[in-house]
Design a protein around this motif. Structure first.
Motif, PDB file in Angstrom:
ATOM      1  N   GLY A  52       0.808  -1.212   0.000  1.00  0.00           N
ATOM      2  CA  GLY A  52       0.000   0.000   0.000  1.00  0.00           C
ATOM      3  C   GLY A  52       0.844   1.267   0.000  1.00  0.00           C
ATOM      4  O   GLY A  52       0.699   2.115  -0.897  1.00  0.00           O
ATOM      5  N   PRO A  53       1.743   1.422   0.980  1.00  0.00           N
ATOM      6  CA  PRO A  53       2.605   2.608   0.993  1.00  0.00           C
ATOM      7  C   PRO A  53       3.469   2.738  -0.256  1.00  0.00           C
ATOM      8  O   PRO A  53       3.705   3.839  -0.751  1.00  0.00           O
ATOM      9  CB  PRO A  53       3.460   2.398   2.249  1.00  0.00           C
ATOM     10  CG  PRO A  53       2.617   1.553   3.141  1.00  0.00           C
ATOM     11  CD  PRO A  53       1.880   0.635   2.216  1.00  0.00           C
ATOM     12  N   GLN A  56       1.217   4.020  -3.060  1.00  0.00           N
ATOM     13  CA  GLN A  56       0.801   5.394  -2.804  1.00  0.00           C
ATOM     14  C   GLN A  56       1.955   6.379  -2.999  1.00  0.00           C
ATOM     15  O   GLN A  56       1.738   7.533  -3.354  1.00  0.00           O
ATOM     16  CB  GLN A  56       0.202   5.510  -1.405  1.00  0.00           C
ATOM     17  CG  GLN A  56      -1.177   4.876  -1.314  1.00  0.00           C
ATOM     18  CD  GLN A  56      -1.803   5.032   0.044  1.00  0.00           C
ATOM     19  OE1 GLN A  56      -1.131   5.261   1.039  1.00  0.00           O
ATOM     20  NE2 GLN A  56      -3.134   4.884   0.102  1.00  0.00           N
ATOM     21  N   LYS A  57       3.151   5.902  -2.787  1.00  0.00           N
ATOM     22  CA  LYS A  57       4.322   6.743  -3.053  1.00  0.00           C
ATOM     23  C   LYS A  57       4.442   7.020  -4.550  1.00  0.00           C
ATOM     24  O   LYS A  57       4.881   8.102  -4.967  1.00  0.00           O
ATOM     25  CB  LYS A  57       5.588   6.057  -2.534  1.00  0.00           C
ATOM     26  CG  LYS A  57       6.838   6.917  -2.617  1.00  0.00           C
ATOM     27  CD  LYS A  57       8.029   6.213  -1.989  1.00  0.00           C
ATOM     28  CE  LYS A  57       9.288   7.083  -2.075  1.00  0.00           C
ATOM     29  NZ  LYS A  57      10.467   6.419  -1.461  1.00  0.00           N
ATOM     30  N   PRO A  61      -1.545   9.703  -2.487  1.00  0.00           N
ATOM     31  CA  PRO A  61      -2.412   9.216  -1.410  1.00  0.00           C
ATOM     32  C   PRO A  61      -3.827   8.895  -1.862  1.00  0.00           C
ATOM     33  O   PRO A  61      -4.555   8.179  -1.170  1.00  0.00           O
ATOM     34  CB  PRO A  61      -2.409  10.382  -0.409  1.00  0.00           C
ATOM     35  CG  PRO A  61      -2.023  11.580  -1.202  1.00  0.00           C
ATOM     36  CD  PRO A  61      -1.100  11.094  -2.262  1.00  0.00           C
ATOM     37  N   GLU A  62      -4.212   9.382  -3.031  1.00  0.00           N
ATOM     38  CA  GLU A  62      -5.559   9.100  -3.537  1.00  0.00           C
ATOM     39  C   GLU A  62      -5.681   7.669  -4.091  1.00  0.00           C
ATOM     40  O   GLU A  62      -6.786   7.217  -4.422  1.00  0.00           O
ATOM     41  CB  GLU A  62      -5.963  10.104  -4.625  1.00  0.00           C
ATOM     42  CG  GLU A  62      -5.110  10.087  -5.877  1.00  0.00           C
ATOM     43  CD  GLU A  62      -3.873  10.979  -5.782  1.00  0.00           C
ATOM     44  OE1 GLU A  62      -3.337  11.328  -6.855  1.00  0.00           O
ATOM     45  OE2 GLU A  62      -3.437  11.316  -4.658  1.00  0.00           O
ATOM     46  N   PHE A  63      -4.564   6.973  -4.196  1.00  0.00           N
ATOM     47  CA  PHE A  63      -4.600   5.569  -4.635  1.00  0.00           C
ATOM     48  C   PHE A  63      -5.184   4.739  -3.490  1.00  0.00           C
ATOM     49  O   PHE A  63      -4.527   4.502  -2.465  1.00  0.00           O
ATOM     50  CB  PHE A  63      -3.189   5.083  -4.988  1.00  0.00           C
ATOM     51  CG  PHE A  63      -3.137   3.703  -5.600  1.00  0.00           C
ATOM     52  CD1 PHE A  63      -3.184   3.536  -6.976  1.00  0.00           C
ATOM     53  CD2 PHE A  63      -3.035   2.570  -4.804  1.00  0.00           C
ATOM     54  CE1 PHE A  63      -3.133   2.269  -7.546  1.00  0.00           C
ATOM     55  CE2 PHE A  63      -2.973   1.299  -5.357  1.00  0.00           C
ATOM     56  CZ  PHE A  63      -3.029   1.155  -6.737  1.00  0.00           C
ATOM     57  N   ASP A  64      -6.434   4.310  -3.641  1.00  0.00           N
ATOM     58  CA  ASP A  64      -7.128   3.550  -2.587  1.00  0.00           C
ATOM     59  C   ASP A  64      -6.709   2.086  -2.675  1.00  0.00           C
ATOM     60  O   ASP A  64      -7.369   1.273  -3.332  1.00  0.00           O
ATOM     61  CB  ASP A  64      -8.641   3.702  -2.746  1.00  0.00           C
ATOM     62  CG  ASP A  64      -9.422   3.142  -1.559  1.00  0.00           C
ATOM     63  OD1 ASP A  64      -8.860   2.328  -0.806  1.00  0.00           O
ATOM     64  OD2 ASP A  64     -10.591   3.525  -1.402  1.00  0.00           O
ATOM     65  N   TYR A  65      -5.625   1.783  -2.005  1.00  0.00           N
ATOM     66  CA  TYR A  65      -5.028   0.451  -2.133  1.00  0.00           C
ATOM     67  C   TYR A  65      -6.004  -0.652  -1.761  1.00  0.00           C
ATOM     68  O   TYR A  65      -6.135  -1.648  -2.485  1.00  0.00           O
ATOM     69  CB  TYR A  65      -3.762   0.357  -1.275  1.00  0.00           C
ATOM     70  CG  TYR A  65      -3.222  -1.053  -1.172  1.00  0.00           C
ATOM     71  CD1 TYR A  65      -2.636  -1.669  -2.269  1.00  0.00           C
ATOM     72  CD2 TYR A  65      -3.329  -1.774   0.017  1.00  0.00           C
ATOM     73  CE1 TYR A  65      -2.165  -2.971  -2.193  1.00  0.00           C
ATOM     74  CE2 TYR A  65      -2.856  -3.067   0.108  1.00  0.00           C
ATOM     75  CZ  TYR A  65      -2.273  -3.668  -0.998  1.00  0.00           C
ATOM     76  OH  TYR A  65      -1.818  -4.954  -0.912  1.00  0.00           O
TER      77      TYR A  65
END
Length: 213
Positions: A52-53, A56-57, A61-65
């Motif tokens: 997830g991190p 998102q990197k 942060p809008e990437f809803d893992y």
């Protein structure tokens, strides 16, 4: 003296990595992200707590893992229900060979225990392993060493007496950090320069394991 061989599952025992990659791309595209094959390769065997991190990197942060991963899992489930699971070449041959040599076998996978049992049962090899260990049951999944250390503990062998069979950099790093001799059987990609340094051997097929055992 090798006393046990511990196998990764996806990409080593079952031919699922190509579909996981495709469905990661589809799920992310549906959510509006340009997720490439290379992104999929990078997260092979990577524990959820790190994936997830990592994504998102890349995407923000809008990437809803969790939501995208859930969609990927749904797509994969539908695929398996329709098409079944394809076993990788030489799986039965090498497992039967190891049993004939009284060498223990185990699975160390990033997949959860329920699906691991389901998949291996579906292709008829569940009963050929002494232990199945999922990275979801240890504190830190791959590329940390926990899952391989736990697998060795469960089969009662020291890491130095075990071989790990992997297809991805994250899995290879996990096994190497745990102190196992790591054999790579490439699936979707060959090892890069750094990964190659960690390998005891690289084979094109599982059957070639016989040459070192």
């Amino acid at each position: 003296m090798i006393k046990a061989v511990i196998f990764d599952m996806d990409g080593v025992l079952i031919d699922t990595e190509k579909w996981l990659n495709i469905y990661w791309q589809q799920a992310a595209k549906e959510a509006g992200f340009h997720f490439t094959r290379e992104h999929g390769l990078a997260i092979r065997s990577l524990a959820t707590k790190y994936t997830g991190p990592y994504l998102q990197k890349i995407f923000g942060p809008e990437f809803d893992y969790e939501a995208i991963r859930a969609r990927r899992k749904q797509l994969m489930k539908e695929h398996i229900e329709k098409n079944g699971i394809e076993k990788k070449p030489d799986v039965d041959e090498i497992l039967d060979y190891l049993r004939s040599k009284s060498i223990k076998t185990a699975v160390a996978t990033a997949t959860d225990p329920e699906r691991t049992k389901q998949y291996l049962t579906q292709i008829g090899i569940y009963d050929k392993f002494d232990q199945l260990v999922s990275a979801t049951t240890v504190e830190n999944g791959k590329p940390e060493p926990d899952v391989y250390l736990y697998a060795c503990e469960q089969i009662g062998e020291k890491p130095k007496d075990c071989i790990a069979v992997e297809d991805s950099p994250n899995g290879i790093l996990s096994a190497y950090r745990a102190g196992l001799s790591v054999v790579m059987v490439p699936d979707l990609a060959e090892p890069d320069e750094e990964t190659a340094k960690l390998l005891y051997a690289k084979f094109d097929t599982l059957a070639e394991l016989k040459t070192i055992i």
